[in-house]
Write an enzyme that holds these catalytic residues in place. Structure first.
Site: not given
Ligand SMILES: [Zn+2]
Length: 266
Positions: A121, A52, A162, A2-3, A254
Site C-alpha cells: 500500500r 511511518k 505535514n 511523527p514524520e 491537514r
C-alpha cells in the site's frame, strides 16, 4: 503525527539497544499481552522502518508491526525500568535497557504476508536506499489532486507529513494547490531532492529545521523554534524570502501553509 525521520530514528535507536537480544516482553495495559507473552525470550533480530511503519523482526519469522499514528510514542532508558503506569501497550527489555510503547494506532503480531500487504500500500520511502524517484514520479504525475494532497498520500511516497510537505514545496516555489500532474519532471526532481535532504537532516538532528542560517532572525547557533521553518505554522507572518503574508488552508485534512508570491498558481 511523527514524520518519517522520527520513525527511522526510532529504528536506529532500537537496533542499537536491542538487536540480537532475547527480550523480555509485556503489555501491562493488556491489549498486546498474548503476543508479548508469545514473543518473550525470542531473539530480536532487527527493526525496519518504512515510511511511518516499524517492523520488529524476531527469530522464526515473527514480526511486530507498529504504527504510531497521531498519539503513539516510545520512550526508552537504562534499567531499572520505571513501574508500568498509564496505557503501556508494549514493553521490551533486557538486563540493560527498556523501551515502552504507548498509544499506537497499530501494535500487532503479524507474518510476512501481512508485512507484504502493508508495504504494497506504500509508495517509496525517500529515506530508504532503494527508493526510486522514477517510481514516485510515475505515481505523482498521473494524479489530478493538488500536489499538497499527493505528497501526504502514503501510496505516492511514504514518510512525508505535514511539516515536510509545507517546507519542501516552499523551498521549490510550488503552490500546494497546483495539480500534481502539472509539475514538470524538472520541478519534481528538485522537489524529490529537497525531500530526501530534509528527511535525512531530520534523522540526524531529531527535529525538523529547514531554514538556512541566513534566513533566520538569529543567524548563529542552533535554530530557535520560531526560526526553524519557512512557512509551517506561520500563517499571516511575513515570508522569509519575499515578505508577503503566509497563507494557509486545509489540504488532505491537514493545514497547508504557503507563500502566495513565492508559490504562485493553483
Ligand atoms: Zn514569499
Amino acid at each position: 503525527m511523527p514524520e518519517g525521520h522520527t520513525i527511522h530514528r526510532l529504528a536506529r535507536r532500537h537496533n542499537s539497544l536491542f538487536a540480537g537480544h532475547e527480550l523480555r516482553q509485556s503489555s501491562p495495559q493488556g491489549r498486546f499481552a498474548a503476543s508479548a507473552a508469545h514473543l518473550s525470550g525470542v531473539r530480536f533480530d532487527r527493526v525496519d522502518a518504512y515510511g511511518k511503519h516499524l517492523f520488529y523482526r524476531f527469530a522464526g519469522g515473527r514480526v511486530v508491526h507498529v504504527h504510531l499514528g497521531l498519539y503513539g510514542s516510545f520512550v526508552d532508558g537504562p534499567q531499572p525500568a520505571p513501574e508500568p503506569r498509564g496505557a503501556l501497550r508494549w514493553r521490551i527489555e533486557h538486563d540493560d535497557a527498556y523501551a515502552d510503547l504507548r498509544g499506537p494506532t497499530a501494535c500487532e503480531l503479524v507474518d510476512d504476508d501481512a508485512v507484504d500487504r502493508v508495504l504494497a500500500r506504500l509508495g517509496p520511502d525517500p529515506l530508504r536506499r532503494e527508493a526510486s524517484p522514477d517510481e514516485v514520479w510515475r505515481r505523482l504525475s498521473r494524479r489530478s489532486i493538488p500536489v499538497g494532497a499527493a505528497l501526504m498520500d502514503q501510496a505516492v511516497l511514504a514518510g512525508v507529513g505535514n511539516v515536510y510537505r509545507a517546507e519542501a514545496l516552499h523551498v521549490n516555489g510550488i503552490s500546494p494547490l497546483r495539480p500534481a500532474a502539472s509539475l514538470s519532471r524538472a520541478e519534481f526532481d528538485a522537489l524529490w531532492s529537497t525531500v530526501v535532504t530534509m528527511l535525512k537532516a531530520g534523522v540526524r538532528a531529531g527535529r525538523i529545521v529547514t531554514t538556512v542560517p541566513s534566513d533566520r532572525s538569529r543567524r548563529s547557533g542552533p535554530a530557535r523554534v520560531e526560526d526553524a521553518h519557512y512557512v509551517y505554522r506561520r500563517t499571516d507572518l511575513p515570508c522569509r524570502r519575499c515578505g508577503a503574508a503566509i497563507v494557509s488552508s486545509t489540504i488532505a485534512a491537514r493545514t497547508a501553509y504557503w507563500c502566495p508570491v513565492c508559490q504562485p498558481g493553483g
